[in-house]
Every structure is written in structure tokens, then in C-alpha cells.
Design an enzyme around this catalytic site. Structure first.
Site, short mmCIF file in Angstrom:
data_model
loop_
_atom_site.label_atom_id
_atom_site.label_comp_id
_atom_site.label_asym_id
_atom_site.label_seq_id
_atom_site.Cartn_x
_atom_site.Cartn_y
_atom_site.Cartn_z
N GLY A 244 -9.37 -117.22 -3.69
CA GLY A 244 -8.10 -117.00 -3.00
C GLY A 244 -8.30 -116.73 -1.54
O GLY A 244 -9.31 -117.13 -0.94
N SER A 245 -7.34 -116.03 -0.97
CA SER A 245 -7.33 -115.84 0.49
C SER A 245 -8.32 -114.76 0.92
O SER A 245 -8.72 -113.91 0.13
CB SER A 245 -5.92 -115.43 0.92
OG SER A 245 -5.61 -114.18 0.34
N GLY A 248 -6.52 -111.28 0.48
CA GLY A 248 -6.49 -110.79 -0.90
C GLY A 248 -7.90 -110.48 -1.39
O GLY A 248 -8.14 -109.44 -2.02
N GLY A 249 -8.83 -111.37 -1.10
CA GLY A 249 -10.21 -111.19 -1.55
C GLY A 249 -10.83 -109.95 -0.95
O GLY A 249 -11.52 -109.18 -1.64
N GLU A 268 -14.51 -116.19 -3.53
CA GLU A 268 -14.52 -117.48 -2.81
C GLU A 268 -13.27 -117.51 -1.96
O GLU A 268 -12.16 -117.54 -2.49
CB GLU A 268 -14.50 -118.64 -3.81
CG GLU A 268 -15.79 -118.82 -4.56
CD GLU A 268 -16.94 -119.19 -3.65
OE1 GLU A 268 -16.71 -119.82 -2.61
OE2 GLU A 268 -18.08 -118.82 -3.98
N CYS A 305 -9.28 -125.36 0.15
CA CYS A 305 -10.12 -124.42 0.90
C CYS A 305 -11.13 -125.17 1.75
O CYS A 305 -11.69 -124.62 2.69
CB CYS A 305 -10.83 -123.48 -0.06
SG CYS A 305 -11.67 -124.35 -1.37
P1 NAP Z 1 -4.21 -115.22 -2.74
O1 NAP Z 1 -2.85 -114.95 -2.19
O2 NAP Z 1 -5.33 -114.42 -2.17
O3 NAP Z 1 -4.10 -115.03 -4.31
C1 NAP Z 1 -5.19 -115.08 -5.20
C2 NAP Z 1 -5.00 -114.04 -6.31
O4 NAP Z 1 -5.30 -112.75 -5.78
C3 NAP Z 1 -3.58 -113.93 -6.84
O5 NAP Z 1 -3.62 -113.63 -8.20
C4 NAP Z 1 -3.02 -112.79 -6.04
O6 NAP Z 1 -1.94 -112.18 -6.64
C5 NAP Z 1 -4.21 -111.86 -5.97
N1 NAP Z 1 -4.14 -110.93 -4.84
C6 NAP Z 1 -4.04 -111.25 -3.53
N2 NAP Z 1 -4.06 -110.13 -2.77
C7 NAP Z 1 -4.18 -109.10 -3.62
C8 NAP Z 1 -4.26 -107.68 -3.46
N3 NAP Z 1 -4.24 -107.09 -2.25
N4 NAP Z 1 -4.37 -106.92 -4.58
C9 NAP Z 1 -4.39 -107.49 -5.82
N5 NAP Z 1 -4.31 -108.82 -6.03
C10 NAP Z 1 -4.21 -109.61 -4.95
O7 NAP Z 1 -4.63 -116.74 -2.55
P2 NAP Z 1 -3.68 -118.01 -2.67
O8 NAP Z 1 -2.73 -117.96 -1.53
O9 NAP Z 1 -3.16 -118.18 -4.00
O10 NAP Z 1 -4.69 -119.22 -2.46
C11 NAP Z 1 -4.88 -119.85 -1.25
C12 NAP Z 1 -6.14 -119.35 -0.58
O11 NAP Z 1 -7.24 -119.50 -1.46
C13 NAP Z 1 -6.50 -120.15 0.66
O12 NAP Z 1 -6.95 -119.26 1.63
C14 NAP Z 1 -7.60 -121.05 0.18
O13 NAP Z 1 -8.46 -121.49 1.20
C15 NAP Z 1 -8.30 -120.15 -0.79
N6 NAP Z 1 -9.08 -120.91 -1.76
C16 NAP Z 1 -10.44 -120.76 -1.78
C17 NAP Z 1 -11.21 -121.50 -2.66
C18 NAP Z 1 -12.71 -121.36 -2.69
O14 NAP Z 1 -13.31 -121.82 -3.66
N7 NAP Z 1 -13.35 -120.80 -1.70
C19 NAP Z 1 -10.60 -122.39 -3.55
C20 NAP Z 1 -9.21 -122.49 -3.53
C21 NAP Z 1 -8.48 -121.73 -2.63
P3 NAP Z 1 -0.57 -112.05 -5.79
O15 NAP Z 1 -0.01 -113.40 -5.69
O16 NAP Z 1 0.22 -111.09 -6.57
O17 NAP Z 1 -0.90 -111.55 -4.42
#
Ligand code: NAP
Length: 514
Positions: A244-245, A248-249, A268, A305
Site C-alpha cells: 500500500g501507500s 499507511g505502511g 511494499e 506502484c
Molecule cells: P493504502 O491506502 O495504504 O491502503 C492499504 C491498506 O492499508 C488498506 O487496507 C488500508 O485501509 C490500510 N491502512 C492504510 N493506512 C492505515 C493506517 N494508518 N492504519 C491502519 N490501516 C491502514 O494503499 P492504497 O491506496 O490502497 O494503494 C495504493 C498505494 O499502494 C500506492 O502508493 C501504490 O504505489 C502502493 N502499492 C505498492 C505496491 C508494491 O508492491 N510496492 C503494489 C501495489 C500498490 P484503509 O483503506 O482503511 O486506510
């Protein structure tokens, strides 16, 4: 024992699948409308019960045979395949991703599960070492030492919105953790709760087919952060796989390492994936490179990503041709629907900020006016010295936007390479006559990224024993590991040494060769 998260009867029809009386609903990002079905907001008590059950099943699963776990992974792949049409249809509604892409992603998901099953069959993951005793060694006899790897314990998995199948409930983290003998508790991404339920149901059916306890897997639902945080803080969770982001990560990583018992957090995260266009290759094919660049940038509405968010080149007439062609191609790109209303709002806000940054030049924007729930692809340019002065210069814009950094000369390009932060990928476009410069840049870039590409584009990650999908922070929180590829299993294992153990007590992998 069946715990409350696993008790739904999945032999029901599509219309009755998601019928909790209360709870949150998924949003169709293309229309902004709520989709049918209510999903539970799991409580701390329910989460705790699921984790305790997983912990209870842990030792038996951790010591099960590779064959048992390989069979489970193959059954999950089979059950996902059996439910392909429903899974793809629901995922299309929840993500606005095209069905063709989702069908491909489901194939990748089942491919990953079968890939880890093959790794289990081959046994190479055990990396056993037998270092025999030497009773005659002086001044002290040498003991018999045997090394192998054990499962860590119950693993929490978080998937990203942009891969509702391959980096989600039955995705690579779950496949590699189960392969390693770890029970898995997944926090479903709130952007695709119905898809998550269908994938979870496939896993439950597979456990049943294999006569394994259903407590080895659980799905946690919730629309906010509270459920995920409770999961990471629970003392029986022994590792986290997160995609994820960065924001969040990082928040969850901080929780994982500040627990009384800190645990490994394999995050990641995002990346701008710099692409270097070296002078001679740019001279020889500016239009081709421009077309390929825009195709990679706008693939999946830029929601990868590995999206090429940063391109670097030295100023030249060929670069002018590149910009001209990239702008023309970009103008004709359709507006795109992003995965969630929040991601769209974040994209629009970041584009507005970039437009208001004095040194940034808006080179091109798609001309099709976006619908209420759509965004336009955008290309900016900036001079290298001005880019270096920006605080936010390597902040990922999640969506179809990129910045072209125009360098004065090669030494400025090399200086930028040396100042980059950690990346998932870096790319070098070079011809034979660019190889000296490519070599110099490679010396620097290899310490910046998990994967270096030559004459290609970073979108698309092959699942292979040689793949690394990770990189130095902030691309990931654990640069020594990968979330894609055969060695992903190692994240959920720890080494243990058995000293002078009687043969009768050794596991098969550590017995003397017969
Ligand atoms: P995200 O908002 O970080 O969400 C990922 C997960 O984490 C969700 O279940 C989210 O739940 C949870 N989460 C986020 N912040 C949190 C917190 N403070 N406390 C607890 N849980 C939390 O990511 P996304 O927007 O879905 O995905 C897009 C991002 O992922 C982009 O930055 C992309 O580049 C990255 N990504 C990376 C890879 C890799 O392999 N490196 C692959 C795909 C995507 P909530 O929705 O409730 O916040």
C-alpha cells in the site's frame, strides 16, 4: 471449531452473498453509488478470537509436510478458478478496472499460488545446512550443527486497492505465508470488500477440501483503520505483509516495531521509478520512446506502484522531439476512473499543487474532459536544479501523472542519480554507444532500487525465482526481502540451529544423507 468470521454459508446465490443487516458498503468508483451488500465492522473481540484460533492451529500447521501445504495452495488456486466469473464481475464493480485486466490478474494470482506449491515440492526453500561434528578437533571437539527454517507464527496481511486479487486476500503475501506454514489473518481493503469475501470463501473451501482447520485463515472487514491497527498490535501476530501507500505502511510499521514484542513488517510501498533516457538512444528514437513512455504511464490509469513517474534526460533537440511526441500522444489519452473517490481526490489535489509550483511547466494534459468521477493524464517538466530544490520531489502521484526532469548535462544527471531515495525500480534506456554512461549510472542506481531495467518500462512484474519486488526505504520497509518471487517465502521463516541432536529427533530435511 468454527469461529464467527468463518461461519457464512457460501453455497448461496450471488444476490444473497453480502447480506449482513448492517455494516459498510462498497462504492462503485465509476458512478459514486453504493454497491449491494453490507460488510461487517469487525470488533476487537472478534479479531482477537480469530487470531487466537490461528495461534492455536499454528504448531500443527507449521510442522505439516510441504506436500500438505502445496496441496492447500493448489486447492486455493482451483477454487478461485471455479469462481472466476463472479470474482471478476464483483471486482470490476468495486474497482472500475476492466474485466480483461482482472481476468489476467486472477490468472496471475492462481499462478502465484501454484508457483509457491512448486517451490514447496522442490524443497529448496528449506535451505538446510548439515555441518558434521569433528570429535578430533583441537583444542576442542566440534559439535554437530544442523540449520533449518521454521515458520514465524500467525501473519497479518494487508492488500492494496490497485491489485484486488494478486496483492489482496489470496495474493502473494497470503500464498507465501501459507507456504511457509503460517496461518494468515487478512485485513480486507475497504475498497473491495465483496471481492475479498469471494476470495476468502475460496480459501475456506480449499481448507475444507484439504481437511485442514478453518481457523488457519480469517478475513477481517472494516471501513476504517481501527481493525488493521488492532491486528498489528495483537501479541499473537508474529509478522505483517503489507502492500500500500507510504503513509499507511509507515503508520503500521511504527505500530509493529513499537509493540512490547516488535515484529517484522514487510511493507511494499510506493515509488516514482525513475527512467533515465541516455543521450544516444534518445537521439536515435525519440518518438518511439515517447510513445512507449505514455503507454506505460497511462496503463491501468497509472495506478501501478511501478508507474514511471519520473523521467530524466539531458536537454537536446532529440529531447524536444520526445516532449512533442509524448505531449501529442498524451492529449489523446482518455480520462480514467481511479480506484476510489479518495484516490481521485488525492490525485486532483496533487496535480493542482504541481500546477501551482512556479518551476513546474505543464507540458501536456489529456484533452478529453473528465467525467465527475474521472481524472486526466498529465505530464510536467522541470529543470534539474529546480527539481532538486523541491521538498516533495520524490513524492508519488498515484495515477497517470509524470514529471520530466531536464538535465543541463550528463554530470547533472549523475548527480541526481546519486541523490535519489530508495525505489522499487530504476530504468536505463541506452544504446551500445551509451554503455559507458550506463555503467557509471548503474554503479549508483544498483544501491537505490530493488530492480534495474534496461530498455524497457517498469510496469509489469514477472513472478519468477529471480524477481525482486522491493527496494531500499521508502520503496519498502525491508529491503533484504521481496514480496514477489520465490524468496518471498523467506520473510515468514526464521533459522534455527540444532546442536548434537540425536538422529531420531531430526526432521527429515536434516537427516544424514542415506
Ligand atoms: P493504502 O491506502 O495504504 O491502503 C492499504 C491498506 O492499508 C488498506 O487496507 C488500508 O485501509 C490500510 N491502512 C492504510 N493506512 C492505515 C493506517 N494508518 N492504519 C491502519 N490501516 C491502514 O494503499 P492504497 O491506496 O490502497 O494503494 C495504493 C498505494 O499502494 C500506492 O502508493 C501504490 O504505489 C502502493 N502499492 C505498492 C505496491 C508494491 O508492491 N510496492 C503494489 C501495489 C500498490 P484503509 O483503506 O482503511 O486506510
Amino acid at each position: 471449531m468454527t469461529h464467527p468470521l468463518n461461519n457464512t454459508d457460501w453455497n448461496t446465490e450471488w444476490n444473497t452473498l453480502f447480506q449482513a443487516d448492517a455494516g459498510f458498503q462498497a462504492i462503485n468508483p465509476a458512478s459514486g453509488e453504493k454497491l449491494p451488500g453490507h460488510f461487517p465492522e469487525h470488533t476487537d473481540a472478534e479479531i482477537s478470537q480469530a487470531i487466537e484460533e490461528a495461534a492455536h492451529q499454528f504448531i500443527q500447521f507449521a510442522t505439516s509436510s510441504s506436500r500438505t501445504r502445496a496441496e492447500l495452495l493448489r486447492q486455493i488456486a482451483l477454487e478461485l478458478e471455479n469462481d472466476r466469473s463472479r470474482i471478476v464481475a464483483r471486482a470490476a464493480l468495486e474497482t472500475a478496472l476492466p474485466e480483461a485486466r482482472l481476468n489476467g490478474e486472477l490468472g496471475r494470482t492462481t499462478g502465484q499460488l501454484n508457483f509457491f506449491a512448486t517451490i514447496l515440492d522442490q524443497g529448496s526453500w528449506q535451505r538446510s545446512v548439515i555441518d558434521p561434528a569433528n570429535p578430533k578437533r583441537e583444542p576442542l571437539p566440534k559439535p554437530d550443527l544442523r540449520l533449518h527454517y521454521l515458520s514465524l507464527g500467525p501473519v497479518a496481511v494487508f492488500g492494496a486497492s490497485n491489485f484486488p486479487l494478486a496483492f489482496s486476500v489470496a495474493g502473494g503475501d497470503t500464498a507465501s505465508a501459507l507456504a511457509a506454514g503460517c496461518p494468515v489473518i487478512v485485513k480486507a481493503h475497504p475498497a473491495h470488500p465483496g471481492t475479498s469475501e469471494l476470495a476468502a470463501a475460496a480459501i475456506r473451501r480449499a481448507l475444507k477440501n484439504c481437511h485442514l482447520p478453518d481457523g488457519l485463515f480469517a478475513l477481517i472487514q472494516g471501513s476504517g483503520h481501527q481493525q488493521g491497527q488492532a491486528l498489528v498490535k495483537h501479541p499473537q501476530i508474529k509478522a505483517v505483509g503489507f502492500t500500500g501507500s507510504l503513509r499507511g505502511g509507515r503508520a503500521l510499521y511504527d505500530l509493529a516495531v513499537s509493540r512490547p514484542e516488535p515484529i517484522p513488517f514487510f511493507g511494499e510501498l510506493g515509488s516514482v521509478n525513475p527512467v533515465f533516457l541516455l543521450p544516444d538512444v534518445l537521439d536515435s528514437a525519440p518518438q518511439r520512446l515517447a510513445n512507449e513512455f505514455i503507454a506505460s504511464l497511462t496503463l491501468g490509469a497509472g495506478q501501478f506502484c511501478t508507474n514511471p513517474g519520473l523521467v530524466l534526460a539531458v536537454q537536446s533537440p532529440a529531447l524536444e522531439l520526445f516532449i512533442d511526441q509524448a505531449s501529442r500522444t498524451l492529449h489523446h489519452q482518455p480520462a480514467g476512473t481511479l480506484l476510489t473517490p479518495a484516490i481521485s481526490a488525492g490525485y486532483r489535489q496533487q496535480i493542482q499543487q504541481l500546477q501551482q509550483t512556479p518551476a513546474m511547466k505543464l507540458e501536456a494534459q489529456a484533452t478529453q474532459s473528465p467525467g465527475e468521477h474521472q481524472v486526466q493524464p498529465v505530464l510536467f517538466s522541470i529543470k534539474a536544479e529546480q527539481w532538486l530544490a523541491l521538498n516533495t520531489r520524490e513524492e508519488e502521484v498515484f495515477g497517470p501523472a509524470a514529471t520530466l526532469v531536464i538535465c543541463r548535462d550528463i554530470s547533472q544527471m549523475k548527480a541526481i542519480a546519486s541523490q535519489l531515495q530508495g525505489q522499487l525500480t530504476c530504468t536505463l534506456h541506452c544504446s551500445d554507444t551509451d554503455l559507458d554512461l550506463a555503467h557509471q549510472l548503474l554503479q549508483t542506481l544498483q544501491f537505490k532500487a530493488g530492480r534495474i531495467l534496461f530498455n524497457g518500462w517498469p510496469t509489469g512484474v514477472e513472478v519468477s525465482t529471480a524477481m525482486i519486488h522491493g527496494g531500499p526505504y521508502p520503496a519498502s520497509t525491508a529491503s533484504q526481502s521481496t514480496s514477489v518471487g520465490g524468496t518471498a517465502i523467506e520473510r515468514f521463516l526464521r533459522p534455527i540451529c540444532l546442536q548434537n541432536a540425536p538422529q531420531a529427533l531430526l526432521p527429515d530435511s536434516l537427516l544424514d544423507p542415506s
